[in-house]
Write a protein that holds these residues in place. Structure first.
Motif, PDB file in Angstrom:
ATOM      1  N   PHE A 150      11.082 -12.851  -2.957  1.00 57.04           N
ATOM      2  CA  PHE A 150      10.153 -13.308  -4.002  1.00 57.04           C
ATOM      3  C   PHE A 150       9.334 -12.785  -5.182  1.00 57.04           C
ATOM      4  CE2 PHE A 150       9.109 -12.378   0.543  1.00 57.04           C
ATOM      5  CZ  PHE A 150       8.584 -13.348   1.406  1.00 57.04           C
ATOM      6  N   LYS A 151      10.743 -12.417  -6.118  1.00 59.93           N
ATOM      7  CA  LYS A 151      10.885 -12.751  -6.964  1.00 59.93           C
ATOM      8  C   LYS A 151       9.705 -11.527  -8.087  1.00 59.93           C
ATOM      9  CE  LYS A 151       5.733 -14.518  -8.852  1.00 59.93           C
ATOM     10  NZ  LYS A 151       5.648 -15.741  -9.416  1.00 59.93           N
ATOM     11  N   HIS A 152       9.403 -10.513  -7.083  1.00 55.93           N
ATOM     12  CA  HIS A 152       8.899  -9.214  -7.495  1.00 55.93           C
ATOM     13  C   HIS A 152       9.750  -7.699  -7.685  1.00 55.93           C
ATOM     14  CE1 HIS A 152       5.027 -11.266  -6.591  1.00 55.93           C
ATOM     15  NE2 HIS A 152       5.444 -11.103  -5.215  1.00 55.93           N
ATOM     16  N   VAL A 153       9.443  -7.394  -8.811  1.00 54.37           N
ATOM     17  CA  VAL A 153      10.182  -6.197  -8.963  1.00 54.37           C
ATOM     18  C   VAL A 153       9.687  -4.556  -8.309  1.00 54.37           C
ATOM     19  CG1 VAL A 153      11.919  -7.039 -10.531  1.00 54.37           C
ATOM     20  CG2 VAL A 153       9.297  -5.671 -11.426  1.00 54.37           C
ATOM     21  N   GLY A 154       8.576  -4.423  -7.894  1.00 58.77           N
ATOM     22  CA  GLY A 154       7.804  -3.608  -6.856  1.00 58.77           C
ATOM     23  C   GLY A 154       6.832  -3.014  -8.323  1.00 58.77           C
ATOM     24  N   LEU A 155       6.833  -3.570  -9.554  1.00 55.31           N
ATOM     25  CA  LEU A 155       5.998  -3.245  -9.872  1.00 55.31           C
ATOM     26  C   LEU A 155       5.347  -3.790 -11.182  1.00 55.31           C
ATOM     27  CD1 LEU A 155       5.324  -0.055 -11.285  1.00 55.31           C
ATOM     28  CD2 LEU A 155       6.811  -0.831 -13.714  1.00 55.31           C
ATOM     29  N   PHE A 156       3.128  -3.945 -11.123  1.00 53.82           N
ATOM     30  CA  PHE A 156       3.130  -4.637 -12.406  1.00 53.82           C
ATOM     31  C   PHE A 156       2.795  -4.307 -13.151  1.00 53.82           C
ATOM     32  CE2 PHE A 156       3.030  -5.647  -8.325  1.00 53.82           C
ATOM     33  CZ  PHE A 156       2.829  -7.725  -8.057  1.00 53.82           C
ATOM     34  N   PRO A 157       3.761  -4.054 -14.314  1.00 58.72           N
ATOM     35  CA  PRO A 157       3.060  -3.336 -15.715  1.00 58.72           C
ATOM     36  C   PRO A 157       1.736  -3.621 -16.548  1.00 58.72           C
ATOM     37  CG  PRO A 157       5.289  -4.469 -15.589  1.00 58.72           C
ATOM     38  CD  PRO A 157       4.710  -5.188 -14.318  1.00 58.72           C
ATOM     39  N   ASN A 179      -6.501   4.276  -1.441  1.00 59.23           N
ATOM     40  CA  ASN A 179      -6.159   3.038  -2.339  1.00 59.23           C
ATOM     41  C   ASN A 179      -5.079   2.274  -0.943  1.00 59.23           C
ATOM     42  OD1 ASN A 179      -4.929   1.375  -4.184  1.00 59.23           O
ATOM     43  ND2 ASN A 179      -2.575   2.671  -4.435  1.00 59.23           N
ATOM     44  N   LEU A 180      -6.617   1.332  -1.429  1.00 58.92           N
ATOM     45  CA  LEU A 180      -6.005   0.254  -0.505  1.00 58.92           C
ATOM     46  C   LEU A 180      -5.202  -1.374  -1.499  1.00 58.92           C
ATOM     47  CD1 LEU A 180      -9.895  -0.473   0.713  1.00 58.92           C
ATOM     48  CD2 LEU A 180      -7.379   1.167   2.384  1.00 58.92           C
ATOM     49  N   PHE A 181      -4.626  -1.717  -0.334  1.00 59.50           N
ATOM     50  CA  PHE A 181      -3.782  -2.821  -0.347  1.00 59.50           C
ATOM     51  C   PHE A 181      -2.689  -1.962  -1.891  1.00 59.50           C
ATOM     52  CE2 PHE A 181      -7.457  -5.017   0.622  1.00 59.50           C
ATOM     53  CZ  PHE A 181      -7.579  -5.405   1.276  1.00 59.50           C
ATOM     54  N   ALA A 182      -1.994  -0.888  -1.564  1.00 59.72           N
ATOM     55  CA  ALA A 182      -2.017  -0.270  -2.318  1.00 59.72           C
ATOM     56  C   ALA A 182      -0.423  -0.251  -2.676  1.00 59.72           C
ATOM     57  CB  ALA A 182      -1.772   1.308  -2.054  1.00 59.72           C
ATOM     58  N   TYR A 183       0.560  -0.942  -1.971  1.00 55.82           N
ATOM     59  CA  TYR A 183       2.083  -1.845  -2.443  1.00 55.82           C
ATOM     60  C   TYR A 183       2.905  -0.404  -2.975  1.00 55.82           C
ATOM     61  CZ  TYR A 183       5.053  -5.005  -4.669  1.00 55.82           C
ATOM     62  OH  TYR A 183       6.636  -5.640  -5.012  1.00 55.82           O
ATOM     63  N   THR A 184       3.860  -0.704  -4.194  1.00 50.66           N
ATOM     64  CA  THR A 184       4.351   0.630  -4.270  1.00 50.66           C
ATOM     65  C   THR A 184       4.434   2.114  -5.031  1.00 50.66           C
ATOM     66  OG1 THR A 184       5.588  -0.550  -6.645  1.00 50.66           O
ATOM     67  CG2 THR A 184       6.561  -0.481  -4.210  1.00 50.66           C
ATOM     68  N   GLY A 185       2.563   1.428  -5.159  1.00 49.70           N
ATOM     69  CA  GLY A 185       1.936   2.916  -5.286  1.00 49.70           C
ATOM     70  C   GLY A 185       1.921   3.587  -7.264  1.00 49.70           C
ATOM     71  N   ALA A 186       1.893   2.597  -8.238  1.00 50.93           N
ATOM     72  CA  ALA A 186       1.857   3.413  -8.717  1.00 50.93           C
ATOM     73  C   ALA A 186       0.357   3.891  -9.592  1.00 50.93           C
ATOM     74  CB  ALA A 186       2.272   2.119 -10.616  1.00 50.93           C
ATOM     75  N   ALA A 187      -1.426   2.725  -8.953  1.00 53.37           N
ATOM     76  CA  ALA A 187      -1.873   2.890  -8.902  1.00 53.37           C
ATOM     77  C   ALA A 187      -2.326   4.849  -8.721  1.00 53.37           C
ATOM     78  CB  ALA A 187      -3.554   2.399  -8.535  1.00 53.37           C
ATOM     79  N   VAL A 230       6.944  -1.531   2.285  1.00 55.83           N
ATOM     80  CA  VAL A 230       6.699  -0.729   1.005  1.00 55.83           C
ATOM     81  C   VAL A 230       5.891   0.134   0.421  1.00 55.83           C
ATOM     82  CG1 VAL A 230       4.636  -1.415  -0.303  1.00 55.83           C
ATOM     83  CG2 VAL A 230       5.656  -3.041   0.698  1.00 55.83           C
ATOM     84  N   ASN A 231       5.407   1.129   1.800  1.00 55.22           N
ATOM     85  CA  ASN A 231       5.268   2.764   2.414  1.00 55.22           C
ATOM     86  C   ASN A 231       6.266   3.264   2.004  1.00 55.22           C
ATOM     87  OD1 ASN A 231       2.855   2.016   1.807  1.00 55.22           O
ATOM     88  ND2 ASN A 231       2.420   2.837   4.650  1.00 55.22           N
ATOM     89  N   PHE A 232       7.776   3.173   2.097  1.00 58.09           N
ATOM     90  CA  PHE A 232       8.923   3.635   1.869  1.00 58.09           C
ATOM     91  C   PHE A 232       9.353   3.705   0.246  1.00 58.09           C
ATOM     92  CE2 PHE A 232      10.395   2.952   6.815  1.00 58.09           C
ATOM     93  CZ  PHE A 232       9.302   3.765   6.641  1.00 58.09           C
ATOM     94  N   TRP A 233       9.042   2.529  -0.543  1.00 53.48           N
ATOM     95  CA  TRP A 233       9.740   2.259  -1.208  1.00 53.48           C
ATOM     96  C   TRP A 233       8.346   2.881  -2.352  1.00 53.48           C
ATOM     97  CZ3 TRP A 233      10.088  -3.018  -3.355  1.00 53.48           C
ATOM     98  CH2 TRP A 233      10.807  -3.432  -5.235  1.00 53.48           C
ATOM     99  N   ALA A 234       7.127   3.103  -2.069  1.00 52.70           N
ATOM    100  CA  ALA A 234       5.947   3.897  -2.851  1.00 52.70           C
ATOM    101  C   ALA A 234       6.150   5.293  -2.455  1.00 52.70           C
ATOM    102  CB  ALA A 234       4.510   3.676  -1.907  1.00 52.70           C
ATOM    103  N   MET A 259       7.004   8.174  -5.136  1.00 52.80           N
ATOM    104  CA  MET A 259       6.770   9.638  -5.350  1.00 52.80           C
ATOM    105  C   MET A 259       7.627  10.885  -6.032  1.00 52.80           C
ATOM    106  SD  MET A 259       4.645  11.296  -2.680  1.00 52.80           S
ATOM    107  CE  MET A 259       6.130  12.147  -1.533  1.00 52.80           C
ATOM    108  N   GLU A 260       8.195  10.508  -4.811  1.00 53.82           N
ATOM    109  CA  GLU A 260       9.629  11.440  -5.194  1.00 53.82           C
ATOM    110  C   GLU A 260      10.785  11.734  -6.760  1.00 53.82           C
ATOM    111  OE1 GLU A 260      12.244  10.951  -1.446  1.00 53.82           O
ATOM    112  OE2 GLU A 260      11.066  11.571  -0.066  1.00 53.82           O
TER     113      GLU A 260
END
Length: 294
Positions: free
Chosen positions: A100-107, A132-140, A160-164, A168-169
């Motif tokens: 979907f063109k995304h890379v897992g982060l919104f800089p 954190n709602l709609f938390a995606y890959t978890g930067a916030a 997506v939670n696995f990616w987040a 974290m790790e």
């Protein structure tokens, strides 16, 4: 007051150029070209510079979202970048090339991550609770956790939670509570339980589905979600961030909603647009936001 937020200088990220409905970015040592519907102007750099991209996303015929990446031989499908700020925030993110063109982060969310980190540290609660709602890959999520919060991370997509969790790790953090839930159902239950949070973060999509097919449509659901959020905030000790990326969704809509729902916060509220600037100093709009803290 109407504000404009943009990313501070960041060694592992750069918006190199934008135009012709695309953006050219550097994540770490890799350069990516991918679609951006708001970049309606001409690129600043010549075509030969765009052709240096390690990966370029091409939309599938007839689709506005799905497509494929064209990769140079040296381009991996996953890699890790560092994120460090003078205030002490240190994180790492695993990036990947999605269909979907995304890379897992919104800089562009960098100013909000800094706000979350610093406001979490300012909470009077010994162990501030942050949702954190709609938390995606978890930067916030990780920004709040790095500041010492008890964080609940909610997203409706298990992968997506696995990616987040990987992020974290990689950031050498732990202790986040992971939920695969429908956001609206969860906050309704939390309000009924009388739960309170010292920090609340919302980054809802224009549309989406919960884990059991629940429908989310931003214009239909946002008013109720903000009303429920108001009930979840600790009235004496809180911060709040909402970010929207939906074409045509004006910051004036957030102004009207938050004025009505959070009338006591108007004096300290920040409201406006988030953007990135490229090497040609064009400002690429990437969403609207509202945030405040007491």
């Amino acid at each position: 007051m109407y504000d404009f937020l943009t990313t501070s200088p960041w060694p592992d990220y750069e918006l190199i150029d934008s135009g012709n409905f695309q953006k050219l970015e550097r994540f770490g040592k890799y350069i990516l070209a991918r679609p951006e519907p708001q970049a309606i102007w001409d690129p600043h750099l010549p075509l030969k510079e765009w052709e240096k991209a390690d990966a370029a996303f091409a939309r599938a015929p007839g689709s506005t979202e799905k497509g494929q990446w064209r990769l140079k031989p040296s381009m991996p499908e996953q890699w890790v970048i560092a994120y460090e700020r003078p205030d002490g925030l240190r994180l790492k993110f695993r990036l990947g090339l999605s269909s979907f063109k995304h890379v897992g982060l919104f800089p562009e969310q960098d100013p909000n991550w800094q706000f979350i980190y610093n406001q979490t540290k300012k909470r009077r609660a010994k162990l501030p609770r942050v949702l954190n709602l709609f938390a995606y890959t978890g930067a916030a999520t990780l920004a709040a956790r790095a500041a010492g919060a008890d964080v609940t991370h909610l997203d409706s997509v298990k992968q997506v939670n696995f990616w987040a969790r990987d992020n974290m790790e990689a950031s050498q953090l732990d202790g986040v509570r992971w939920l695969v839930e429908d956001a609206m159902k969860y906050v309704r239950r939390e309000v009924k339980r009388g739960s309170k949070y010292q920090g609340l973060i919302l980054d809802p999509p224009a549309y989406g589905r919960g884990p059991n097919g629940e429908k989310w449509q931003l214009e239909d659901e946002l008013n109720e979600m903000l009303k429920l959020s108001q009930q979840l905030l600790d009235p004496e000790d809180h911060f709040f961030v909402v970010n929207l990326y939906s074409l045509g969704f004006s910051a004036l809509i957030l102004d009207n909603l938050t004025t009505a729902i959070f009338p006591g916060e108007k004096a300290v509220r920040e409201l406006g647009e988030i953007y990135l600037h490229d090497a040609g100093q064009r400002k690429l709009p990437l969403g609207t936001f509202c945030r405040f803290a007491n």
